[in-house]
Scaffold this motif. Structure first.
Motif, short mmCIF file in Angstrom:
data_model
loop_
_atom_site.label_atom_id
_atom_site.label_comp_id
_atom_site.label_asym_id
_atom_site.label_seq_id
_atom_site.Cartn_x
_atom_site.Cartn_y
_atom_site.Cartn_z
N ALA A 122 3.48 7.99 -16.24
CA ALA A 122 3.16 10.18 -15.98
C ALA A 122 3.68 10.47 -17.46
CB ALA A 122 4.47 10.21 -15.17
N THR A 123 2.69 11.32 -17.56
CA THR A 123 2.62 12.15 -18.93
C THR A 123 2.43 13.80 -18.44
OG1 THR A 123 1.47 10.49 -19.47
CG2 THR A 123 1.03 12.99 -21.01
N GLY A 124 3.30 14.51 -18.78
CA GLY A 124 4.31 15.70 -18.92
C GLY A 124 4.88 15.83 -17.61
N ILE A 173 12.92 18.04 -18.63
CA ILE A 173 11.15 18.56 -18.93
C ILE A 173 10.68 17.46 -19.93
CG2 ILE A 173 9.58 19.99 -19.66
CD1 ILE A 173 13.07 21.37 -18.29
N PRO A 174 10.39 16.07 -20.30
CA PRO A 174 10.30 15.71 -21.17
C PRO A 174 8.77 16.43 -22.16
CG PRO A 174 9.86 13.95 -19.52
CD PRO A 174 10.15 15.68 -19.43
N GLN A 175 8.36 15.44 -23.27
CA GLN A 175 7.77 16.24 -24.14
C GLN A 175 6.42 16.32 -22.85
OE1 GLN A 175 8.00 16.46 -28.65
NE2 GLN A 175 6.17 15.22 -28.90
N ALA A 176 5.77 16.84 -23.78
CA ALA A 176 4.68 17.41 -22.83
C ALA A 176 2.93 16.39 -22.91
CB ALA A 176 3.29 18.36 -22.81
N ASN A 177 2.86 15.49 -24.18
CA ASN A 177 2.15 14.80 -24.60
C ASN A 177 2.81 13.02 -24.04
OD1 ASN A 177 4.16 14.91 -26.79
ND2 ASN A 177 1.88 14.37 -28.00
N VAL A 178 4.16 13.08 -24.05
CA VAL A 178 4.48 11.54 -24.18
C VAL A 178 4.37 10.91 -22.86
CG1 VAL A 178 6.52 10.77 -23.91
CG2 VAL A 178 6.50 12.58 -25.47
#
Length: 596
Positions: A261-263, A278-283
């Motif tokens: 998943a990304t975002g 909420i992980p970093q959006a580009n990770v």
């Protein structure tokens, strides 16, 4: 006779189902909720952050595809480590420097019960308390990284002594390989905590570390779950993904994995409270929902990055992760969704599959509430607005009913004329409808269209925290709870604690009376079975709705009242006699003996 007998059986079965539903489900559920509230209040009053060290606390899993042992914790160390205080207009609590764990969050604006002196709601608690529940961010050891900060790491406080909206806190950890981990916590005035990590490689070799994050809880919510509401795991895994929902029971059977998943975001939701990472959006990351039974059972939502952070000698890498922990306030979640571009974050509230009706309906009531200051009054005004929107349809409904009533003498003549010739009677009826421009089913469609509004309002009252402990007037101090009075102790005049199954309050009775009056606006059906349904339906609905939220019952009673006025006006406009007073006379008039 056969049709009447079947109808009687159907009515009897319906009543039995309603009674069984109340006795075996709604009654015990209300009692369980009451006991859960009392237990929660007692526990918070007596416990209040009493932590019992437990060195035998089992390993806590964290990384998808990794070794669970990496994330094991030392209970005694967690309990004895220093803490950094959290103080905002909405939250109070602390961060445990052992593991940099967010494991102490209380919601200052919400109390356990309607009583304003009851304890405020505790959301996060340390792992070695009875209701352990926390969020944790850390790293998994990689090439040339040495010891990385995890659950057992005691961080050093570098800057700040208290986390507030205006004062961030900086902590750090430097390992034996010369790699420094610096973490900055910042918080807004609501429920969002931002965690900025900086990894600086002061060694002479390239190092690699893999970030992870998790939300872990050891106990299920105190209140029993309900079919109308999702409680458990949820998340949005990817920029184009929908909301994924998993119940605790489904995860009990099988852990769920979401790779690549990304975002997006993921977390755990209760009826009124929610937590999310909420992980970093580009990770790009792998996530999972899990249930572990080794040692102390626990539920966990976690993730780890797909690719390790690689840091060259003398260089650093940055990572931003956010943690939400708070009340599921509609406007707050929507604001976060827009501010941070967190897709579908407002769906942490279970609006249901009618969300396109449910959420706008709530927003309308919320707007009115901010004008009048009372959610009960907002419900009444919203009902009037809904009535105005559906006025053309309702007018057609009542006009159709009025026309059908006007045609009743001609229909009676046709029935006498055709006798047992059903085909001939049906053909003659259709010709009559065509001649008089009457659609016999036109009166049903407006009612069917309004059914989703009823269920959407029920959903709003049940799931939105804004309705929790929202007072009306008089004895209604919580619109989201059933009417607390009961006919069977004369609404509190008698010193008798009424069983939940007999809790038939004043507002359900008012609703039943309005329903009875509305049904008496039309002639009593000549068929005895239909007449019996006519008479008993208000009683059944009164008993059934007695266990529903008071706000919904108030809506129903007010809607019935408006319908009575509307129907009276339309029937009078069409020159149709209103049967209410004749029917009332028929009810109360003493029946003459057959000999007279």
């Amino acid at each position: 006779m056969e049709n009447n007998r079947n109808s009687m059986i159907a009515i009897g079965l319906t009543v039995l189902i309603v009674l069984a539903w109340q006795f075996f489900f709604m009654g015990p559920r209300m009692e369980a909720q009451r006991q859960a509230q009392e237990q929660a209040a007692l526990q918070q009053q007596t416990q209040e952050q009493t932590v019992t060290p437990d060195g035998a606390t089992p390993a806590v899993s964290g990384q998808t595809g990794g070794s669970d042992a990496v994330f094991s914790q030392a209970g005694a160390q967690q309990a004895s480590a220093p803490r950094v205080k959290i103080e905002t207009p909405s939250l109070e609590g602390s961060i445990n420097l052992a593991g940099a764990r967010i494991d102490d969050i209380k919601l200052k604006d919400y109390h356990v019960s309607v009583d304003p002196t009851s304890p405020i709601v505790t959301l996060f608690s340390p792992a070695d308390t009875e209701n352990g529940y926390f969020a944790e961010l850390g790293f998994v050891q990689g090439d040339n990284s040495g010891t990385v900060p995890g659950p057992q790491t005691v961080w050093t406080l570098e800057k700040g002594s208290e986390l507030t909206p205006s004062t961030p806190v900086v902590i750090s950890y430097t390992n034996d390989s010369g790699i420094k981990f610096t973490r900055t916590f910042s918080i807004d005035d609501k429920y969002m905590i931002t965690v900025d990590d900086k990894v600086t490689n002061n060694s002479d070799k390239q190092a690699a570390v893999t970030p992870y994050g998790r939300i872990t809880r050891f106990n299920l919510p105190d209140e029993p779950s309900a079919w109308v509401l999702h409680e458990g795991f949820l998340g949005v895994f990817g920029a184009d993904a929908g909301v994924t929902l998993e119940t605790y029971k489904s995860v009990d059977k099988e852990n769920q994995s979401f790779d690549g998943a990304t975002g997006g975001w993921f977390g755990v939701t209760d009826k009124y409270w929610g937590t999310a990472v909420i992980p970093q959006a580009n990770v790009n990351y792998d996530a999972r929902f899990s249930h572990f039974t080794d040692g102390r059972p626990r539920y966990q939502a976690d993730y780890s990055d797909n690719a390790a952070l690689t840091i060259a000698p003398g260089q650093s890498a940055d990572l931003k992760t956010m943690v939400f922990a708070g009340a599921k306030e509609t406007n707050t979640l929507t604001a976060y969704e827009n501010q941070y571009n967190i897709r579908l974050f407002d769906r942490m509230i279970d609006w249901g599959w009618l969300w396109f009706i449910t959420k706008p309906l709530f927003q309308l009531m919320d707007f009115i509430y901010h004008q009048v200051g009372n959610f009960g009054v907002a419900i009444l005004i919203t009902t009037v607005i809904i009535k105005l929107i559906f006025f053309p349809l309702a007018s057609k409904q009542y006009a159709s009913m009025a026309n059908m009533k006007r045609m009743q003498p001609k229909m009676t003549e046709l029935k006498e004329q055709y006798g047992d010739d059903r085909m001939g009677l049906q053909k003659a009826m259709m010709e009559l409808y065509k001649k008089e421009k009457i659609n016999p089913v036109a009166g049903c469609w407006p009612m069917l269209i309004q059914i989703p509004i009823f269920f959407a309002l029920y959903k709003v009252l049940y799931v939105t925290i804004e309705m929790r402990h929202a007072p009306f007037f008089g004895w209604i101090q919580d619109l989201s709870a059933p009417d607390p009075t009961s006919l069977f102790n004369l609404f509190g005049l008698l010193p008798w604690s009424v069983p939940s199954i007999l809790m038939i309050g004043a507002w359900p009775i008012i609703m039943g009376i309005t329903m009875w009056i509305q049904m008496r606006m039309n002639p009593t059906p000549p068929d005895k079975t239909q007449a019996m349904i006519f008479n008993w339906m208000p009683v059944v609905f009164t008993y059934m709705l007695a266990q529903f939220p008071a706000g919904l019952v108030i809506y129903y009673a007010w809607n019935n009242t408006l319908s009575i006025l509307q129907q009276s006006i339309i029937m009078k406009r069409h020159g149709v006699k209103i049967e209410l007073f004749d029917n009332l006379k028929g009810v109360f008039r003493k029946k003459k003996p057959a000999s007279e």
